[in-house]
Design a protein around this motif. Structure first.
Motif, mmCIF file in Angstrom:
data_model
loop_
_atom_site.group_PDB
_atom_site.id
_atom_site.type_symbol
_atom_site.label_atom_id
_atom_site.label_comp_id
_atom_site.label_asym_id
_atom_site.label_seq_id
_atom_site.Cartn_x
_atom_site.Cartn_y
_atom_site.Cartn_z
ATOM 1 N N ALA A 327 0.823 -1.205 0.000
ATOM 2 C CA ALA A 327 0.000 0.000 0.000
ATOM 3 C C ALA A 327 0.862 1.262 0.000
ATOM 4 O O ALA A 327 0.551 2.247 -0.673
ATOM 5 C CB ALA A 327 -0.935 -0.005 1.209
ATOM 6 N N ALA A 328 1.959 1.235 0.746
ATOM 7 C CA ALA A 328 2.864 2.382 0.773
ATOM 8 C C ALA A 328 3.501 2.599 -0.596
ATOM 9 O O ALA A 328 3.626 3.734 -1.070
ATOM 10 C CB ALA A 328 3.931 2.191 1.837
ATOM 11 N N ALA A 329 3.905 1.509 -1.236
ATOM 12 C CA ALA A 329 4.492 1.625 -2.577
ATOM 13 C C ALA A 329 3.469 2.150 -3.568
ATOM 14 O O ALA A 329 3.784 2.985 -4.427
ATOM 15 C CB ALA A 329 5.036 0.269 -3.026
ATOM 16 N N GLU A 330 2.231 1.677 -3.478
ATOM 17 C CA GLU A 330 1.169 2.177 -4.350
ATOM 18 C C GLU A 330 0.965 3.677 -4.153
ATOM 19 O O GLU A 330 0.668 4.403 -5.102
ATOM 20 C CB GLU A 330 -0.136 1.439 -4.074
ATOM 21 N N ASP A 359 2.952 -9.794 -10.054
ATOM 22 C CA ASP A 359 1.575 -10.039 -10.512
ATOM 23 C C ASP A 359 0.915 -8.793 -11.104
ATOM 24 O O ASP A 359 -0.254 -8.824 -11.483
ATOM 25 C CB ASP A 359 0.715 -10.634 -9.389
ATOM 26 N N GLY A 360 1.662 -7.698 -11.202
ATOM 27 C CA GLY A 360 1.149 -6.511 -11.867
ATOM 28 C C GLY A 360 0.415 -5.525 -10.988
ATOM 29 O O GLY A 360 -0.010 -4.466 -11.473
ATOM 30 N N ARG A 361 0.252 -5.832 -9.701
ATOM 31 C CA ARG A 361 -0.425 -4.872 -8.832
ATOM 32 C C ARG A 361 0.392 -3.585 -8.717
ATOM 33 O O ARG A 361 -0.168 -2.492 -8.664
ATOM 34 C CB ARG A 361 -0.655 -5.482 -7.440
ATOM 35 N N LEU A 362 1.699 -3.716 -8.655
ATOM 36 C CA LEU A 362 2.582 -2.557 -8.654
ATOM 37 C C LEU A 362 3.151 -2.361 -10.052
ATOM 38 O O LEU A 362 3.679 -3.301 -10.645
ATOM 39 C CB LEU A 362 3.716 -2.734 -7.645
ATOM 40 N N ASP A 363 3.019 -1.165 -10.583
ATOM 41 C CA ASP A 363 3.500 -0.835 -11.912
ATOM 42 C C ASP A 363 5.023 -0.923 -11.961
ATOM 43 O O ASP A 363 5.710 -0.316 -11.138
ATOM 44 C CB ASP A 363 3.045 0.582 -12.281
ATOM 45 N N ARG A 364 5.542 -1.664 -12.925
ATOM 46 C CA ARG A 364 6.992 -1.887 -12.979
ATOM 47 C C ARG A 364 7.754 -0.591 -13.268
ATOM 48 O O ARG A 364 8.827 -0.368 -12.715
ATOM 49 C CB ARG A 364 7.327 -2.962 -14.014
ATOM 50 N N ARG A 365 7.216 0.253 -14.113
ATOM 51 C CA ARG A 365 7.923 1.495 -14.422
ATOM 52 C C ARG A 365 8.019 2.382 -13.177
ATOM 53 O O ARG A 365 9.080 2.940 -12.877
ATOM 54 C CB ARG A 365 7.214 2.238 -15.548
#
Length: 382
Positions: A327-330, A359-365
């Motif tokens: 959640a913090a990273a998001e 799994d794509g929840r966090l955007d790689r870029r």
């Protein structure tokens, strides 16, 4: 290409390839029974390993006692930690601290891609000091000195020299909270310079500029401000909600951050309080509206964001360590401060971040941009 790699990791690429290639002639090697199945496994394993390393480069870990445990040193050797936060219990004397810091730095030097560790502590001054010595004045006493700006500069210089002599390169200071009521939460511990935003801005900026001028990175905290927290409203212990109107937050609480950002502060730590005027549902450090909207876009901060303690009681409603880290990273936090003195906390955060990246929840870029900001900070302090 990113989507293809994610599919490969979960095996569904086999179905996709089968559909694209059509029926496989009898006697030919099937996709599932490829002559080189180890290649698919190797690619998947490498991607997962890379994700774990990327995740670790967003983690600040901690440990109990005066000696870095072997597991901590191994994590650092593997390149899976950005830094270490030290507390009073980690420090028994100059010689012991020198040995511990040397061991941590040696482990970092043995990593596949060696980078300087972020070696940090809270050396605010007054009651909040992990190392003996400077700065001895608290923020409140600095603000009431005969020459407050000169006292702030002296404190910043003292903090930098003290930390640098010990081999540390990041100070989780200064506090830029503008207290509104005498003896409230932040003023009781003498951690605020003043009730006046312009005074806090002037003195906090003087402290951080003097400190950073000697090579120790400063951290402005706790964005967007804890100055309205009443006595006993401690986010370390439980949820805190601060109901200041938006106009007051922006004109009063955020004012010192504008000055700090203009002065080039390297890190900003977010508060774990909830500010309904900005986001009625999430603490600041878990809120994209606060971190991306206010701090990044509105105030223009492009340095490193760092959470407050991930084990804080204020985060009890937001899941376990892994849930909180994701959640913090998001929200836009670059560094996760795993300060429970338990290396497993850092491991749990890193595993969850890596899984969310895969799994794509966090955007790689966005993820790699955060890692790049942290890496740049580390390089500048090396």
């Amino acid at each position: 290409m990113a989507a293809f790699r994610r599919a490969a990791r979960f095996g569904v690429v086999l179905t996709a390839l089968g559909a694209a290639l059509g029926p496989v002639p009898v006697g030919s090697a099937s996709v599932a029974g490829s002559a080189h199945p180890e290649r698919t496994v190797a690619v998947a394993t490498q991607d997962q390993e890379d994700s774990r390393v990327l995740a670790g480069r967003r983690i600040v870990l901690s440990y109990a006692g005066p000696t870095p445990p072997p597991g901590v040193l191994q994590t650092i050797r593997e390149g899976r930690a950005a830094g270490v936060i030290l507390f009073g219990e980690n420090i028994t004397g100059p010689d012991q601290l020198a040995e511990a810091v040397a061991a941590l730095k040696q482990a970092a030097a043995e990593a596949p891609e060696p980078r300087a560790l972020l070696l940090m502590t809270d050396q605010e001054g007054g009651k909040v000091r992990r190392l003996p010595g400077a700065p001895e004045l608290s923020a409140r006493r600095t603000g009431s000195a005969a020459n407050p700006p000169a006292a702030a500069v002296e404190s910043g210089i003292g903090a930098a020299r003290n930390l640098a002599d010990a081999g540390l390169n990041v100070n989780l200071a200064p506090v830029l909270d503008v207290y509104d009521t005498p003896d409230n939460f932040i003023d009781h511990a003498e951690r605020s310079y003043s009730q006046d935003p312009s005074t806090v801005a002037e003195l906090g900026t003087a402290f951080l500029a003097a400190q950073q001028g000697l090579g120790v990175a400063a951290t402005a905290k706790h964005f967007p401000g804890l100055g309205a927290a009443v006595r006993g409203a401690n986010t370390d212990e439980g949820p805190v909600t601060l109901t200041a109107p938006l106009a007051r937050i922006r004109a009063h609480d955020e004012a010192p951050y504008r000055s700090a950002i203009a002065a080039g502060v390297r890190l900003v730590m977010a508060s774990w309080a909830v500010y309904p005027a900005l986001d009625p549902e999430r603490p600041a450090g878990l809120s994209p509206a606060v971190i991306q909207g206010e701090l990044r876009v509105r105030l223009g901060f492009d340095g490193v964001t760092v959470t407050d303690a991930m084990e804080a009681g204020a985060l009890a409603p937001y899941g376990d360590t892994g849930d909180r880290a994701v959640a913090a990273a998001e929200a836009g936090m670059d560094l996760m401060l795993c300060s429970a003195r338990d290396p497993q906390q850092a491991e749990d955060a890193a595993v969850a971040l890596a899984a969310a990246l895969d799994d794509g929840r966090l955007d790689r870029r966005a993820f790699t941009a955060a890692v790049s900001r942290v890496d740049a900070l580390r390089a500048s302090l090396g």
